[in-house]
Write a protein that holds these residues in place. Structure first.
Motif, PDB file in Angstrom:
ATOM      1  N   LEU A  95       0.873  -1.236   0.151  1.00  0.00           N
ATOM      2  CA  LEU A  95      -0.045   0.188   0.088  1.00  0.00           C
ATOM      3  C   LEU A  95       0.717   1.291  -0.054  1.00  0.00           C
ATOM      4  O   LEU A  95       0.712   2.275  -0.909  1.00  0.00           O
ATOM      5  N   VAL A  96       2.151   1.294   0.785  1.00  0.00           N
ATOM      6  CA  VAL A  96       2.808   2.445   0.873  1.00  0.00           C
ATOM      7  C   VAL A  96       3.363   2.742  -0.733  1.00  0.00           C
ATOM      8  O   VAL A  96       3.315   3.573  -1.426  1.00  0.00           O
ATOM      9  N   MET A  97       3.803   1.464  -1.456  1.00  0.00           N
ATOM     10  CA  MET A  97       4.495   1.579  -2.904  1.00  0.00           C
ATOM     11  C   MET A  97       3.227   2.135  -3.612  1.00  0.00           C
ATOM     12  O   MET A  97       3.521   2.957  -4.629  1.00  0.00           O
ATOM     13  N   LYS A  98       1.902   1.797  -3.687  1.00  0.00           N
ATOM     14  CA  LYS A  98       0.980   2.012  -4.416  1.00  0.00           C
ATOM     15  C   LYS A  98       0.654   3.528  -4.130  1.00  0.00           C
ATOM     16  O   LYS A  98       0.449   4.284  -5.174  1.00  0.00           O
ATOM     17  N   LYS A  99       0.607   4.038  -2.775  1.00  0.00           N
ATOM     18  CA  LYS A  99       0.308   5.392  -2.804  1.00  0.00           C
ATOM     19  C   LYS A  99       1.400   6.116  -3.215  1.00  0.00           C
ATOM     20  O   LYS A  99       1.131   7.462  -3.768  1.00  0.00           O
ATOM     21  N   LEU A 100       2.663   5.985  -2.998  1.00  0.00           N
ATOM     22  CA  LEU A 100       4.007   6.886  -3.587  1.00  0.00           C
ATOM     23  C   LEU A 100       3.751   6.507  -5.164  1.00  0.00           C
ATOM     24  O   LEU A 100       4.125   7.681  -5.810  1.00  0.00           O
ATOM     25  N   ARG A 101       3.582   5.814  -5.799  1.00  0.00           N
ATOM     26  CA  ARG A 101       3.272   5.324  -7.212  1.00  0.00           C
ATOM     27  C   ARG A 101       2.453   6.415  -7.542  1.00  0.00           C
ATOM     28  O   ARG A 101       2.603   7.109  -8.598  1.00  0.00           O
ATOM     29  N   VAL A 102       1.097   6.643  -7.002  1.00  0.00           N
ATOM     30  CA  VAL A 102       0.001   7.409  -7.289  1.00  0.00           C
ATOM     31  C   VAL A 102       0.435   8.980  -7.087  1.00  0.00           C
ATOM     32  O   VAL A 102       0.343   9.877  -7.931  1.00  0.00           O
ATOM     33  N   ALA A 103       0.945   9.203  -6.022  1.00  0.00           N
ATOM     34  CA  ALA A 103       1.562  10.662  -5.637  1.00  0.00           C
ATOM     35  C   ALA A 103       2.439  11.183  -6.719  1.00  0.00           C
ATOM     36  O   ALA A 103       2.398  12.223  -7.086  1.00  0.00           O
ATOM     37  N   PHE A 104       3.508  10.466  -7.254  1.00  0.00           N
ATOM     38  CA  PHE A 104       4.466  10.692  -7.975  1.00  0.00           C
ATOM     39  C   PHE A 104       4.143  10.520  -9.542  1.00  0.00           C
ATOM     40  O   PHE A 104       5.112  10.676 -10.374  1.00  0.00           O
ATOM     41  N   GLU A 105       3.049   9.885  -9.569  1.00  0.00           N
ATOM     42  CA  GLU A 105       2.609   9.572 -11.209  1.00  0.00           C
ATOM     43  C   GLU A 105       3.501   8.877 -11.907  1.00  0.00           C
ATOM     44  O   GLU A 105       3.808   9.270 -12.865  1.00  0.00           O
ATOM     45  N   LEU A 106       3.996   7.728 -11.290  1.00  0.00           N
ATOM     46  CA  LEU A 106       5.077   6.596 -11.759  1.00  0.00           C
ATOM     47  C   LEU A 106       4.303   5.673 -12.697  1.00  0.00           C
ATOM     48  O   LEU A 106       3.424   5.066 -12.165  1.00  0.00           O
ATOM     49  N   ARG A 107       4.905   5.496 -13.786  1.00  0.00           N
ATOM     50  CA  ARG A 107       4.453   4.331 -14.738  1.00  0.00           C
ATOM     51  C   ARG A 107       5.320   3.193 -14.596  1.00  0.00           C
ATOM     52  O   ARG A 107       6.453   3.333 -13.649  1.00  0.00           O
ATOM     53  N   ASP A 108       5.127   2.029 -15.061  1.00  0.00           N
ATOM     54  CA  ASP A 108       5.869   0.772 -15.041  1.00  0.00           C
ATOM     55  C   ASP A 108       7.477   1.165 -15.248  1.00  0.00           C
ATOM     56  O   ASP A 108       8.341   0.464 -14.616  1.00  0.00           O
ATOM     57  N   ALA A 109       7.843   1.718 -16.168  1.00  0.00           N
ATOM     58  CA  ALA A 109       9.084   2.035 -16.633  1.00  0.00           C
ATOM     59  C   ALA A 109       9.697   2.950 -15.671  1.00  0.00           C
ATOM     60  O   ALA A 109      10.902   2.857 -15.398  1.00  0.00           O
ATOM     61  N   ASP A 110       9.209   3.978 -15.129  1.00  0.00           N
ATOM     62  CA  ASP A 110       9.590   4.621 -14.077  1.00  0.00           C
ATOM     63  C   ASP A 110      10.067   3.814 -12.730  1.00  0.00           C
ATOM     64  O   ASP A 110      11.118   4.022 -12.139  1.00  0.00           O
ATOM     65  N   LEU A 111       9.016   2.842 -12.478  1.00  0.00           N
ATOM     66  CA  LEU A 111       9.328   1.985 -11.341  1.00  0.00           C
ATOM     67  C   LEU A 111      10.569   1.115 -11.728  1.00  0.00           C
ATOM     68  O   LEU A 111      11.391   0.984 -10.678  1.00  0.00           O
ATOM     69  N   HIS A 112      10.600   0.562 -12.817  1.00  0.00           N
ATOM     70  CA  HIS A 112      11.800  -0.196 -12.974  1.00  0.00           C
ATOM     71  C   HIS A 112      13.276   0.471 -13.124  1.00  0.00           C
ATOM     72  O   HIS A 112      14.004   0.243 -12.683  1.00  0.00           O
ATOM     73  N   ALA A 113      13.055   1.753 -13.599  1.00  0.00           N
ATOM     74  CA  ALA A 113      14.204   2.757 -13.241  1.00  0.00           C
ATOM     75  C   ALA A 113      14.610   2.943 -11.910  1.00  0.00           C
ATOM     76  O   ALA A 113      15.788   3.042 -11.615  1.00  0.00           O
ATOM     77  N   ILE A 114      13.740   3.091 -10.935  1.00  0.00           N
ATOM     78  CA  ILE A 114      13.853   3.504  -9.613  1.00  0.00           C
ATOM     79  C   ILE A 114      14.522   2.284  -8.941  1.00  0.00           C
ATOM     80  O   ILE A 114      15.532   2.537  -8.286  1.00  0.00           O
ATOM     81  N   PHE A 115      13.952   0.982  -9.299  1.00  0.00           N
ATOM     82  CA  PHE A 115      14.622  -0.302  -8.611  1.00  0.00           C
ATOM     83  C   PHE A 115      15.926  -0.256  -9.116  1.00  0.00           C
ATOM     84  O   PHE A 115      16.974  -0.729  -8.526  1.00  0.00           O
ATOM     85  N   GLU A 116      16.346  -0.209 -10.471  1.00  0.00           N
ATOM     86  CA  GLU A 116      17.527  -0.465 -11.040  1.00  0.00           C
ATOM     87  C   GLU A 116      18.521   0.559 -10.511  1.00  0.00           C
ATOM     88  O   GLU A 116      19.859   0.207 -10.184  1.00  0.00           O
TER      89      GLU A 116
END
Length: 161
Positions: A95-116
């Motif tokens: 839920l923390v990840m989901k809410k931060l994803r929404v807040a920062f308007e992150l797409r899948d590619a953004d998430l992959h880049a963040i983890f990378e």
């Protein structure tokens, strides 16, 4: 099985550092979903202390959830339909990840880049499993290490480093 949540205080500290927010601003954001919610800068200051420090206060789920919902409102504006966001009572790393994803308007590619960028690459199926409903057959609970790396990578992205 639910994962153990990274300590709420750690998440609050991490997001506060990421966005360079003062205690008053954190309290203000926390009250956005519910203006009469009883939190002041002094409460936030106590929650930002390390465990074992004098004056340390544990951050309850309700505070972190309201802060994350407030962050969504702060960054993206109020909902177009005018309805308040539903505030959950229990928090999970997912839920923390989901809410931060929404807040920062992150797409899948953004998430992959963040983890990378955090040195923690995540495969596409693994990532999509984190955002599924808990009853779904492909749901995967987000562990503390994964959330820590997400927060680390997001901080590098936001602060530019």
């Amino acid at each position: 099985m639910e994962s153990q949540l990274l300590i709420n205080n750690d998440v609050l500290r991490s997001v506060r550092y990421m966005l360079d927010l003062g205690e008053r601003k954190v309290a203000e954001i926390t009250r956005l979903p519910e203006p009469q919610f009883p939190i002041e800068a002094a409460h936030v200051q106590a929650m930002l202390r390390r465990e074992g420090e004098a004056g340390y206060l544990e951050c309850p789920d309700t505070v972190l959830l309201r802060f994350l919902d407030g962050l969504i409102s702060e960054r993206r504006g109020a909902r177009e339909d005018g309805m308040p966001r539903t505030v959950e009572n229990r928090i999970t790393n997912n839920l923390v990840m989901k809410k931060l994803r929404v807040a920062f308007e992150l797409r899948d590619a953004d998430l992959h880049a963040i983890f990378e960028s955090a040195g923690f690459p995540v495969a596409k199926p693994e990532l999509s499993a984190l955002f599924r409903q808990p009853g779904h057959k492909n749901y995967r609970a987000c562990g503390d290490q994964m959330l820590r790396n997400f927060l680390k990578g997001l901080t590098m992205r936001v602060r530019g480093g």
